[in-house]
Design a protein around this motif. Structure first.
Motif, PDB file in Angstrom:
ATOM      1  N   LEU A  34       1.042  -0.808   0.416  1.00 25.10           N
ATOM      2  CA  LEU A  34      -0.303   0.189   0.087  1.00 25.10           C
ATOM      3  C   LEU A  34       0.959   1.118  -0.219  1.00 25.10           C
ATOM      4  CD1 LEU A  34      -2.318  -1.017   2.823  1.00 25.10           C
ATOM      5  CD2 LEU A  34      -2.773  -1.283   0.101  1.00 25.10           C
ATOM      6  N   GLY A  35       0.334   2.220  -0.706  1.00 23.22           N
ATOM      7  CA  GLY A  35       1.193   3.496  -1.128  1.00 23.22           C
ATOM      8  C   GLY A  35       1.001   4.864  -1.165  1.00 23.22           C
ATOM      9  N   VAL A  50       5.303   4.155   1.704  1.00 20.45           N
ATOM     10  CA  VAL A  50       4.940   2.225   1.029  1.00 20.45           C
ATOM     11  C   VAL A  50       5.294   2.176   1.954  1.00 20.45           C
ATOM     12  CG1 VAL A  50       5.191   2.616  -1.289  1.00 20.45           C
ATOM     13  CG2 VAL A  50       7.066   1.620  -0.268  1.00 20.45           C
ATOM     14  N   MET A  51       4.358   0.402   2.064  1.00 16.74           N
ATOM     15  CA  MET A  51       3.501   0.088   3.527  1.00 16.74           C
ATOM     16  C   MET A  51       3.982  -1.421   2.548  1.00 16.74           C
ATOM     17  SD  MET A  51       1.353  -0.379   6.170  1.00 16.74           S
ATOM     18  CE  MET A  51       1.938   1.071   7.580  1.00 16.74           C
ATOM     19  N   VAL A  52       4.904  -2.233   3.332  1.00 19.15           N
ATOM     20  CA  VAL A  52       5.118  -3.805   2.988  1.00 19.15           C
ATOM     21  C   VAL A  52       3.537  -4.421   4.092  1.00 19.15           C
ATOM     22  CG1 VAL A  52       6.182  -5.591   2.135  1.00 19.15           C
ATOM     23  CG2 VAL A  52       7.006  -3.717   2.014  1.00 19.15           C
ATOM     24  N   THR A  53       2.932  -4.443   3.815  1.00 18.70           N
ATOM     25  CA  THR A  53       1.885  -5.556   4.293  1.00 18.70           C
ATOM     26  C   THR A  53       2.154  -6.740   5.145  1.00 18.70           C
ATOM     27  OG1 THR A  53       0.698  -6.080   2.589  1.00 18.70           O
ATOM     28  CG2 THR A  53      -0.754  -3.834   2.861  1.00 18.70           C
ATOM     29  N   GLY A  54       2.420  -7.260   3.885  1.00 20.57           N
ATOM     30  CA  GLY A  54       2.904  -8.708   5.148  1.00 20.57           C
ATOM     31  C   GLY A  54       3.479  -8.178   6.729  1.00 20.57           C
ATOM     32  N   ARG A  99      -0.897  -2.857  -4.042  1.00 22.81           N
ATOM     33  CA  ARG A  99      -0.265  -3.850  -5.685  1.00 22.81           C
ATOM     34  C   ARG A  99      -1.150  -4.875  -5.089  1.00 22.81           C
ATOM     35  NH1 ARG A  99       5.569  -4.440  -7.786  1.00 22.81           N
ATOM     36  NH2 ARG A  99       5.750  -6.716  -8.293  1.00 22.81           N
ATOM     37  N   SER A 100      -1.429  -5.718  -5.942  1.00 22.14           N
ATOM     38  CA  SER A 100      -1.794  -7.232  -4.895  1.00 22.14           C
ATOM     39  C   SER A 100      -0.866  -8.215  -5.347  1.00 22.14           C
ATOM     40  CB  SER A 100      -3.053  -7.082  -5.564  1.00 22.14           C
ATOM     41  OG  SER A 100      -2.863  -7.075  -6.898  1.00 22.14           O
ATOM     42  N   SER A 101      -0.792  -8.163  -5.872  1.00 17.15           N
ATOM     43  CA  SER A 101       0.569  -9.187  -6.165  1.00 17.15           C
ATOM     44  C   SER A 101       2.071  -9.164  -5.739  1.00 17.15           C
ATOM     45  CB  SER A 101       1.568  -8.672  -7.692  1.00 17.15           C
ATOM     46  OG  SER A 101       1.908  -8.011  -8.234  1.00 17.15           O
ATOM     47  N   TYR A 111       1.962  -0.884  -9.084  1.00 22.90           N
ATOM     48  CA  TYR A 111       1.006  -1.172  -8.475  1.00 22.90           C
ATOM     49  C   TYR A 111      -0.030  -0.996  -9.086  1.00 22.90           C
ATOM     50  CZ  TYR A 111       2.956   0.556  -4.319  1.00 22.90           C
ATOM     51  OH  TYR A 111       4.130   1.133  -3.118  1.00 22.90           O
ATOM     52  N   ASN A 112      -1.191  -1.969  -9.039  1.00 27.71           N
ATOM     53  CA  ASN A 112      -2.293  -2.423  -9.875  1.00 27.71           C
ATOM     54  C   ASN A 112      -3.204  -1.624  -9.700  1.00 27.71           C
ATOM     55  OD1 ASN A 112      -2.655  -3.519  -7.674  1.00 27.71           O
ATOM     56  ND2 ASN A 112      -3.171  -5.711  -9.416  1.00 27.71           N
ATOM     57  N   PHE A 113      -3.456  -0.934  -8.837  1.00 26.90           N
ATOM     58  CA  PHE A 113      -4.766  -0.084  -7.761  1.00 26.90           C
ATOM     59  C   PHE A 113      -4.781   1.482  -7.598  1.00 26.90           C
ATOM     60  CE2 PHE A 113      -8.076  -3.322  -8.968  1.00 26.90           C
ATOM     61  CZ  PHE A 113      -7.229  -4.840  -8.487  1.00 26.90           C
TER      62      PHE A 113
END
Length: 124
Positions: A34-35, A50-54, A99-101, A111-113
């Motif tokens: 997410l960014g 940006v944030m790496v959600t995992g 980003r979903s991937s 980022y796709n959305f």
């Protein structure tokens, strides 16, 4: 998946604060990154935070370190950007992205959305 929607932009004086919000869908299930990005007309888009959600790791542009904070409320499915001590050079259109991937969260093309953006104006 629903397109992100930003809110919270506005006009502030130098040194002021704003908190941007962005509704994002499927934070836990479908968000690898997410960014927040920003862009001034005629300039390239700039990565802000940006944030790496995992792993809940976050990264900031040098220009905003110590002033901006990215955070997420997974239950509310909302991404935030707290912006303090704003400067005229922070003025831009701010975009939320998801980003979903799996991949680098630092590359905006991954980022796709993307949201439609929210305008931030900082007067001196």
């Amino acid at each position: 998946q629903v397109q992100p929607v930003e809110s919270g932009g506005g006009s502030v004086q130098t040194g002021g604060s704003l908190r941007l919000s962005c509704s994002v869908s499927e934070v836990r299930a479908s968000s690898y990154c997410l960014g927040w990005f920003r862009q001034i007309p005629g300039n390239e888009r700039e990565r802000v935070a940006v944030m790496v959600t995992g792993v809940w790791a976050d990264y900031y542009a040098d220009s905003v370190k110590g002033r901006f904070t990215i955070s997420v409320d997974s239950d509310k499915e909302t991404l935030y950007l707290q912006m303090n001590n704003l400067k005229p050079e922070d003025a831009a259109m701010y975009y939320c992205a998801q980003r979903s991937s799996v991949g680098s969260c630092l590359i905006d093309t991954g980022y796709n959305f993307w949201g439609q953006g929210t305008q931030v104006t900082v007067s001196s």
